[in-house]
Write a protein that holds these residues in place. Structure first.
Motif, PDB file in Angstrom:
ATOM      1  N   TYR A  95     -15.050   6.173  -4.422  1.00  0.00           N
ATOM      2  CA  TYR A  95     -15.522   5.691  -3.126  1.00  0.00           C
ATOM      3  C   TYR A  95     -14.381   5.492  -2.133  1.00  0.00           C
ATOM      4  O   TYR A  95     -14.620   5.402  -0.925  1.00  0.00           O
ATOM      5  CB  TYR A  95     -16.242   4.345  -3.264  1.00  0.00           C
ATOM      6  N   LYS A  96     -13.163   5.389  -2.654  1.00  0.00           N
ATOM      7  CA  LYS A  96     -12.052   5.015  -1.774  1.00  0.00           C
ATOM      8  C   LYS A  96     -11.948   5.939  -0.569  1.00  0.00           C
ATOM      9  O   LYS A  96     -11.724   5.490   0.567  1.00  0.00           O
ATOM     10  CB  LYS A  96     -10.740   4.996  -2.554  1.00  0.00           C
ATOM     11  N   GLU A  97     -12.132   7.222  -0.800  1.00  0.00           N
ATOM     12  CA  GLU A  97     -12.005   8.182   0.304  1.00  0.00           C
ATOM     13  C   GLU A  97     -13.225   8.160   1.229  1.00  0.00           C
ATOM     14  O   GLU A  97     -13.185   8.719   2.324  1.00  0.00           O
ATOM     15  CB  GLU A  97     -11.805   9.589  -0.260  1.00  0.00           C
ATOM     16  N   VAL A  98     -14.308   7.507   0.779  1.00  0.00           N
ATOM     17  CA  VAL A  98     -15.491   7.414   1.617  1.00  0.00           C
ATOM     18  C   VAL A  98     -15.298   6.360   2.708  1.00  0.00           C
ATOM     19  O   VAL A  98     -15.755   6.528   3.840  1.00  0.00           O
ATOM     20  CB  VAL A  98     -16.739   7.090   0.768  1.00  0.00           C
ATOM     21  N   PHE A  99     -14.611   5.280   2.355  1.00  0.00           N
ATOM     22  CA  PHE A  99     -14.356   4.237   3.340  1.00  0.00           C
ATOM     23  C   PHE A  99     -13.307   4.715   4.350  1.00  0.00           C
ATOM     24  O   PHE A  99     -12.328   5.372   3.982  1.00  0.00           O
ATOM     25  CB  PHE A  99     -13.848   2.962   2.659  1.00  0.00           C
ATOM     26  N   PRO A 100     -13.485   4.391   5.622  1.00  0.00           N
ATOM     27  CA  PRO A 100     -12.491   4.776   6.640  1.00  0.00           C
ATOM     28  C   PRO A 100     -11.101   4.277   6.262  1.00  0.00           C
ATOM     29  O   PRO A 100     -10.952   3.167   5.741  1.00  0.00           O
ATOM     30  CB  PRO A 100     -13.013   4.085   7.907  1.00  0.00           C
ATOM     31  N   LYS A 101     -10.080   5.093   6.523  1.00  0.00           N
ATOM     32  CA  LYS A 101      -8.723   4.788   6.070  1.00  0.00           C
ATOM     33  C   LYS A 101      -8.187   3.467   6.597  1.00  0.00           C
ATOM     34  O   LYS A 101      -7.393   2.805   5.940  1.00  0.00           O
ATOM     35  CB  LYS A 101      -7.789   5.929   6.450  1.00  0.00           C
ATOM     36  N   HIS A 102      -8.582   3.084   7.796  1.00  0.00           N
ATOM     37  CA  HIS A 102      -8.045   1.859   8.384  1.00  0.00           C
ATOM     38  C   HIS A 102      -9.054   0.711   8.352  1.00  0.00           C
ATOM     39  O   HIS A 102      -8.895  -0.271   9.080  1.00  0.00           O
ATOM     40  CB  HIS A 102      -7.600   2.131   9.831  1.00  0.00           C
ATOM     41  N   SER A 103     -10.062   0.825   7.471  1.00  0.00           N
ATOM     42  CA  SER A 103     -11.084  -0.216   7.385  1.00  0.00           C
ATOM     43  C   SER A 103     -10.574  -1.408   6.579  1.00  0.00           C
ATOM     44  O   SER A 103      -9.639  -1.308   5.774  1.00  0.00           O
ATOM     45  CB  SER A 103     -12.353   0.335   6.732  1.00  0.00           C
ATOM     46  N   ASN A 104     -11.213  -2.552   6.788  1.00  0.00           N
ATOM     47  CA  ASN A 104     -10.852  -3.759   6.041  1.00  0.00           C
ATOM     48  C   ASN A 104     -11.155  -3.607   4.555  1.00  0.00           C
ATOM     49  O   ASN A 104     -10.422  -4.137   3.710  1.00  0.00           O
ATOM     50  CB  ASN A 104     -11.605  -4.961   6.612  1.00  0.00           C
ATOM     51  N   ILE A 105     -12.241  -2.909   4.227  1.00  0.00           N
ATOM     52  CA  ILE A 105     -12.570  -2.699   2.815  1.00  0.00           C
ATOM     53  C   ILE A 105     -11.502  -1.850   2.144  1.00  0.00           C
ATOM     54  O   ILE A 105     -11.074  -2.132   1.017  1.00  0.00           O
ATOM     55  CB  ILE A 105     -13.965  -2.051   2.672  1.00  0.00           C
ATOM     56  N   ARG A 106     -11.054  -0.794   2.824  1.00  0.00           N
ATOM     57  CA  ARG A 106     -10.003   0.064   2.266  1.00  0.00           C
ATOM     58  C   ARG A 106      -8.727  -0.750   2.038  1.00  0.00           C
ATOM     59  O   ARG A 106      -8.044  -0.586   1.026  1.00  0.00           O
ATOM     60  CB  ARG A 106      -9.742   1.216   3.235  1.00  0.00           C
ATOM     61  N   SER A 107      -8.418  -1.634   2.958  1.00  0.00           N
ATOM     62  CA  SER A 107      -7.252  -2.502   2.809  1.00  0.00           C
ATOM     63  C   SER A 107      -7.403  -3.406   1.589  1.00  0.00           C
ATOM     64  O   SER A 107      -6.456  -3.615   0.830  1.00  0.00           O
ATOM     65  CB  SER A 107      -7.078  -3.351   4.072  1.00  0.00           C
ATOM     66  N   LYS A 122     -23.462   7.030   7.122  1.00  0.00           N
ATOM     67  CA  LYS A 122     -23.286   8.481   7.222  1.00  0.00           C
ATOM     68  C   LYS A 122     -22.345   8.987   6.129  1.00  0.00           C
ATOM     69  O   LYS A 122     -22.628   9.982   5.452  1.00  0.00           O
ATOM     70  CB  LYS A 122     -22.730   8.853   8.597  1.00  0.00           C
ATOM     71  N   ALA A 123     -21.242   8.268   5.930  1.00  0.00           N
ATOM     72  CA  ALA A 123     -20.252   8.693   4.942  1.00  0.00           C
ATOM     73  C   ALA A 123     -20.815   8.655   3.528  1.00  0.00           C
ATOM     74  O   ALA A 123     -20.632   9.597   2.745  1.00  0.00           O
ATOM     75  CB  ALA A 123     -19.008   7.813   5.043  1.00  0.00           C
ATOM     76  N   PHE A 124     -21.557   7.577   3.188  1.00  0.00           N
ATOM     77  CA  PHE A 124     -22.094   7.468   1.833  1.00  0.00           C
ATOM     78  C   PHE A 124     -23.266   8.415   1.621  1.00  0.00           C
ATOM     79  O   PHE A 124     -23.435   8.957   0.521  1.00  0.00           O
ATOM     80  CB  PHE A 124     -22.497   6.024   1.526  1.00  0.00           C
ATOM     81  N   ALA A 125     -24.081   8.624   2.634  1.00  0.00           N
ATOM     82  CA  ALA A 125     -25.178   9.582   2.500  1.00  0.00           C
ATOM     83  C   ALA A 125     -24.623  10.974   2.227  1.00  0.00           C
ATOM     84  O   ALA A 125     -25.101  11.679   1.324  1.00  0.00           O
ATOM     85  CB  ALA A 125     -26.033   9.576   3.765  1.00  0.00           C
ATOM     86  N   GLU A 126     -23.620  11.376   2.971  1.00  0.00           N
ATOM     87  CA  GLU A 126     -23.004  12.697   2.770  1.00  0.00           C
ATOM     88  C   GLU A 126     -22.378  12.794   1.386  1.00  0.00           C
ATOM     89  O   GLU A 126     -22.487  13.825   0.704  1.00  0.00           O
ATOM     90  CB  GLU A 126     -21.955  12.957   3.852  1.00  0.00           C
ATOM     91  N   TYR A 127     -21.729  11.722   0.958  1.00  0.00           N
ATOM     92  CA  TYR A 127     -21.074  11.697  -0.359  1.00  0.00           C
ATOM     93  C   TYR A 127     -22.091  11.928  -1.480  1.00  0.00           C
ATOM     94  O   TYR A 127     -21.880  12.765  -2.373  1.00  0.00           O
ATOM     95  CB  TYR A 127     -20.365  10.360  -0.546  1.00  0.00           C
TER      96      TYR A 127
END
Length: 292
Positions: free
Chosen positions: A217-229, A271-276
């Motif tokens: 999932y890591k690549e699904v979250f936006p690179k500069h998002s708080n969750i990714r951090s 959108k990102a998770f649906a596509e994934y």
């Protein structure tokens, strides 16, 4: 303070919507005006506060049937009524009041999840709550913590070695809105202060077992998002793939049961998770660790 006044102030302070407050105040009055129902609720409160949660929930299910109310709704009322004796336990144990309020706010988070998914004011995860009322789980700012035993082989992280069976802190992330780096770091600081003595003021191993930490999932979250951090705080220990995306409800709400092609895509995360998933991505959970 009367139970009714406490109930009103509690629901206001933990941000229950006005409609939900009216539902619970009316339900409480119905119960108070029926001696049998009132005794059943009092019994459930006593059972729950004395760590017999299963028996308490059995009592609640019987009461729900008699009242012709959904058990999700009556279960939440039980938790609301138990918040008063819980506050008394905090006072007896000389624990800070702000930790009580941060912890009890979880009722509001779960109430809104239940309404969002099922259209019912209540909770569909009542088994989650005993830890708060037995005072083994605490919210410290934005995050929640409780003790756990490390159940994997020996690892060394940043010079600290953790062996199977060692005591660690398990972290939970409630669905309470924004999750900034500043909020996260403040919570870590509070946890270090709150739990420091229990770890002899040594570095504290913190673990998390969550869908958020599934490596794919890591690549699904936006690179500069708080969750990714947040994900980047952890070293991975374990991952488990699943045939179904059991956590889809967290992203897609009431539409999570629909085929992935019909999931809403109104947010970048949806959108990102649906596509994934549509493109064959696997669902799962991950277990990570970092040293506080």
């Amino acid at each position: 303070m009367s139970d009714e006044l406490f109930l009103t102030e509690l629901m206001t302070k933990i941000h229950f919507p006005q409609e939900a407050q009216e539902v619970y105040l009316a339900l409480q009055q119905r119960i108070l005006h029926n001696p049998q129902h009132n005794n059943s609720m009092k019994s459930a409160v006593q059972l729950f506060m004395h760590t017999s949660s299963e028996k308490a929930f059995e009592e609640i299910d019987k009461l729900s049937a008699e009242l012709k109310e959904h058990s999700y709704t009556v279960s939440m009322l039980l938790l609301l009524l138990c918040a008063k004796p819980l506050k008394e336990k905090y006072i007896e144990n000389e624990l800070p009041e702000d930790i009580y309020w941060d912890s009890i706010k979880d009722l509001g988070y779960k109430l809104k999840e239940c309404y969002h998914i099922y259209g019912i004011w209540g909770t569909f995860v009542r088994d989650w709550f005993p830890g708060f009322y037995q005072m083994s789980r605490f919210a410290l700012g934005r995050l929640q913590y409780e003790y756990a035993s490390f159940s994997f082989d020996t690892v060394t992280i940043n010079g600290t070695t953790i062996k199977s069976g060692d005591k660690v802190l398990m972290i939970h992330i409630p669905s309470s809105g924004s999750f900034t780096k500043e909020e996260r770091l403040e919570s870590y600081h509070m946890a270090k202060k709150f739990y420091g003595k229990e770890f002899d003021n040594q570095p504290i191993p913190v673990v998390c077992d969550s869908w958020l930490l599934y490596p794919s999932y890591k690549e699904v979250f936006p690179k500069h998002s708080n969750i990714r951090s947040f994900i980047d705080d952890f070293s991975y220990i374990y991952e488990k793939s699943e045939e179904e995306f059991h956590d889809a409800w967290r992203i897609f709400g009431t539409d999570y049961k629909k085929p992935p092609k019909d999931w809403p895509q109104t947010t970048s995360l949806q959108k990102a998770f649906a596509e994934y998933i549509i493109n064959g991505g696997k669902a799962g959970t991950g277990y990570g660790i970092f040293i506080l």
